[in-house]
Design an enzyme around this catalytic site. Structure first.
Site, PDB file in Angstrom:
ATOM      1  N   ARG A  93       8.420   1.581  -3.175  1.00  0.00           N
ATOM      2  CA  ARG A  93       7.707   0.644  -4.044  1.00  0.00           C
ATOM      3  C   ARG A  93       6.553   1.336  -4.781  1.00  0.00           C
ATOM      4  NH1 ARG A  93       4.810  -2.308  -1.551  1.00  0.00           N
ATOM      5  NH2 ARG A  93       5.090  -1.573   0.600  1.00  0.00           N
ATOM      6  N   LYS A 236      10.863  -7.478  -2.299  1.00  0.00           N
ATOM      7  CA  LYS A 236       9.470  -7.789  -2.040  1.00  0.00           C
ATOM      8  C   LYS A 236       8.871  -8.670  -3.135  1.00  0.00           C
ATOM      9  CE  LYS A 236       9.039  -5.974   1.972  1.00  0.00           C
ATOM     10  NZ  LYS A 236       8.968  -6.905   3.143  1.00  0.00           N
ATOM     11  N   HIS A 256       5.186 -12.412   7.142  1.00  0.00           N
ATOM     12  CA  HIS A 256       5.889 -11.129   7.200  1.00  0.00           C
ATOM     13  C   HIS A 256       6.143 -10.859   8.678  1.00  0.00           C
ATOM     14  CE1 HIS A 256       5.975  -6.532   6.527  1.00  0.00           C
ATOM     15  NE2 HIS A 256       7.132  -7.056   6.203  1.00  0.00           N
ATOM     16  N   SER A 275       4.906  -1.059   9.885  1.00  0.00           N
ATOM     17  CA  SER A 275       5.909  -0.017  10.061  1.00  0.00           C
ATOM     18  C   SER A 275       5.587   0.846  11.280  1.00  0.00           C
ATOM     19  CB  SER A 275       5.956   0.862   8.810  1.00  0.00           C
ATOM     20  OG  SER A 275       6.906   1.894   8.966  1.00  0.00           O
ATOM     21  N   LYS A 279       8.862  -3.673  15.507  1.00  0.00           N
ATOM     22  CA  LYS A 279       9.190  -5.073  15.185  1.00  0.00           C
ATOM     23  C   LYS A 279      10.706  -5.320  15.158  1.00  0.00           C
ATOM     24  CE  LYS A 279       8.089  -6.224  11.012  1.00  0.00           C
ATOM     25  NZ  LYS A 279       8.872  -6.691   9.875  1.00  0.00           N
ATOM     26  N   THR A 280      11.431  -4.455  14.448  1.00  0.00           N
ATOM     27  CA  THR A 280      12.876  -4.620  14.346  1.00  0.00           C
ATOM     28  C   THR A 280      13.548  -4.370  15.691  1.00  0.00           C
ATOM     29  OG1 THR A 280      12.869  -3.986  12.017  1.00  0.00           O
ATOM     30  CG2 THR A 280      14.957  -3.812  13.175  1.00  0.00           C
ATOM     31  N   ASP A 294      12.509  -9.785   8.958  1.00  0.00           N
ATOM     32  CA  ASP A 294      11.389  -9.364   8.106  1.00  0.00           C
ATOM     33  C   ASP A 294      10.567 -10.474   7.467  1.00  0.00           C
ATOM     34  OD1 ASP A 294       9.960  -7.119   7.024  1.00  0.00           O
ATOM     35  OD2 ASP A 294      10.867  -7.524   5.084  1.00  0.00           O
ATOM     36  N   ARG A 359      17.304   3.845   3.363  1.00  0.00           N
ATOM     37  CA  ARG A 359      17.469   2.443   3.744  1.00  0.00           C
ATOM     38  C   ARG A 359      18.933   2.025   3.736  1.00  0.00           C
ATOM     39  NH1 ARG A 359      12.770  -0.930   5.015  1.00  0.00           N
ATOM     40  NH2 ARG A 359      10.958   0.231   4.270  1.00  0.00           N
TER      41      ARG A 359
END
Length: 570
Positions: A93, A236, A256, A275, A279-280, A294, A359
């Site tokens: 981004r 996003k 988020h 990051s 979390k994932t 997410d 990704r």
């Protein structure tokens, strides 16, 4: 007589001619009737599209998008069946090039500053026209109509208009895919993305800082992308829109976060984390259904996913570490900027020569234990705030009061560790408010107040879990083993942690358990885990000072009880 479509393929190098089914034999591919009729066509004409020359492909099936991406964009079919695409110069981004239009309907809601940079309406019109002019020059223009938000009460209809099959497939995976009936009755979209990322912005236009521009106009409910082909800008961008609309229009809390639900008793957990915090990984649990990984909304009736897919990091991906993600990389998925072996087309997830930000985007249905539809009509039982503390001073788990939950939500702390970026020689604290600073639209205090209100109303427990270092800071201590963190999360879910005995943890004013099944006692209290008590006190006071400095930005806008919920002075 040779069918026109066969003639087309015969002219294309390395393509084997089809044997066409009789059902399609009388109609060449490019002569398919335009799916837009009546008022839909008027919308495109009014926007400036040349409908006499333009060939629109609406909600094109993945197989055809594969063909177009390979034929026209240099995409590669990987050995797993996923499509490997390349985003060009931009592989991430561009937050410094993000703009929000300053206009009457939204200007008093937006938290203006370095995250939300103002753009005037005239400049937006110039860039919008530039984008449409570019799209008018393309042989194929792709349109994808889908939804953001699984709960029909709060969802919005999104239309994506782009010139790359890669972008169309990406949003096919990331938005919620409509049924045939929903597509037939789609009507006018609530929000439109004009993605002309192959074409640069004019950097001499007022307000432009480079040839890249990613801009949102809440009055027109439109987004324009110029000068970047990185697909994540669209994902996003939609989250930023929902981060505005859900609180302002619907009165609901956008987050988020990842979320899952227990298969046995239906308890819902929200996971916040930046990051590298896990979390994932931690929200993927074989005993629980994944609502999403997410972006979510905590509504008056429950929790729902905003997205229809997942956008997972691929760096160093292995089947052993992340089996669900690894197996989701198959036909229909997109691998973005992943290096591959040209001999066998196998992806090399360890190769970061293009970018470390490799990704994969895939539909959420590719995850075996995903909950479909991605919505639960149950209020959360637990909130888990994840941090990776490289200073090694925060406890592996602590129970937060409502005021502490608001404080740590606003702070959004984790730390970058040496080796994550060039020039990082010691841990660097990162404070990302609401765990979503790059996508924040309203003042952080507004989200924090809504979170506190919902937590109090539904009696939700909140836990701060440190997945970072223990027994010493980075370089002397060690990362908290994943098996212990999973044991802590399991104790949250089975209810045993809420019933545990707790002791005080000074400086940060936290309450920490004296015992967790399967976790060593000395690990639970960092003061016991450190051999050098003086070094521990130096590091914890150092981190506490960083918290106070970072939180000063929000102090005047929060209740005194929240201000006092942070670390004390040395």
């Amino acid at each position: 007589m040779v069918h026109p479509l066969q003639q087309q393929f015969l002219k294309t190098p390395h393509i084997t001619p089809h044997i066409l089914h009789t059902k399609y034999a009388n109609q060449p591919e490019n002569d398919a009737p335009n799916q837009f009729l009546g008022r839909d066509l008027e919308h495109f004409s009014e926007a400036g599209f040349d409908m006499e020359k333009l060939h629109l492909k609406r909600n094109t099936p993945p197989a055809q998008l594969y063909e177009d991406a390979i034929r026209y964009e240099g995409a590669i079919l990987s050995s797993s069946g996923a499509l490997i695409n390349f985003s060009g110069k931009k592989t991430g981004r561009s937050p410094k090039d993000k703009r929000i239009v300053y206009e009457d309907t939204s200007k008093d809601h937006i938290w203006w500053g370095s995250v939300n940079i103002k753009m005037d309406e005239h400049t937006f019109e110039i860039n919008r026209e530039r984008a449409i002019d570019f799209l008018n020059t393309r042989e194929n223009v792709y349109v994808f109509d889908g939804f953001a938000g699984w709960d029909p009460k709060y969802r919005i209809k999104v239309r994506v208009i782009c010139a790359r099959a890669y972008h169309a497939l990406f949003m096919h995976n990331m938005l919620i895919r409509p049924t045939e009936e929903e597509l037939l009755n789609f009507g006018e979209p609530d929000f439109i993305i004009y993605n002309a990322g192959q074409f640069p912005a004019n950097r001499f236009t007022k307000g432009m800082s480079s040839t890249t521009s990613v801009e949102i106009n809440f009055k027109r409910m439109e987004m324009v992308i110029l000068g970047t082909e990185y697909a994540g800008e669209m994902k996003k961008g939609i989250f930023s829109v929902m981060h505005y609309l859900q609180p302002v229009k619907f009165g609901q809390l956008s987050l988020h976060s990842s979320a899952n639900v227990g298969m046995d008793n239906g308890d819902v957990t929200l996971f916040f984390g930046l990051s590298g915090t896990g979390k994932t990984t931690l929200s993927a649990d074989p005993r629980r259904e994944l609502i999403g990984d997410d972006e979510h909304v905590w509504s008056d009736t429950g929790v729902f996913n905003i997205e229809g897919g997942c956008y997972a990091k691929c760096i160093n991906l292995t089947h052993e570490k992340e089996p669900e993600i690894f197996e989701a990389i198959r036909f229909g998925s997109i691998l973005e900027n992943v290096v591959y072996n040209p001999a066998n087309r196998q992806p090399d997830y360890d190769d970061v020569s293009i970018t470390e930000n490799t990704r994969c985007a895939y539909p959420i249905e590719f995850i075996p234990n995903a909950r479909i539809p991605c919505v639960v009509n149950t209020q959360p039982t637990n909130i888990i705030m994840l941090t990776c503390d490289a200073y090694g001073v925060l406890p592996p788990v602590s129970k937060l009061t409502p005021e502490q939950a608001s404080y740590h939500f606003l702070a959004g702390y984790t730390s970058k560790t040496p080796g994550t970026e060039d020039g990082v020689l010691e841990p660097i604290p990162t404070f990302s408010t609401c765990y979503s600073a790059p996508f924040i639209v309203l003042h952080p205090g507004r989200y924090a107040a809504m979170l506190a209100e919902r937590m109090a109303k539904h009696n939700v427990d909140c836990w701060l879990i440190n997945t970072g270092w223990t027994g010493g800071k980075y370089g002397t201590g060690k990362r908290c083993p994943l098996k212990y963190t999973r044991a802590i999360v399991d104790a949250v879910h089975d209810g045993s942690l809420a019933k545990a005995e707790f002791e005080d943890f000074a400086t940060f004013g936290l309450r920490i358990p004296t015992a967790v099944n399967g976790v060593p006692r000395e690990l639970l209290n960092p003061r016991l885990a450190w051999r050098d008590s003086e070094a521990f006190e130096r590091e914890i006071n150092k981190l506490a000072g960083m918290f106070r400095k970072a939180f000063a930005l929000y102090e005047k806008d929060v209740d005194e009880k929240v201000r006092l919920a942070g670390p004390s002075s040395a």
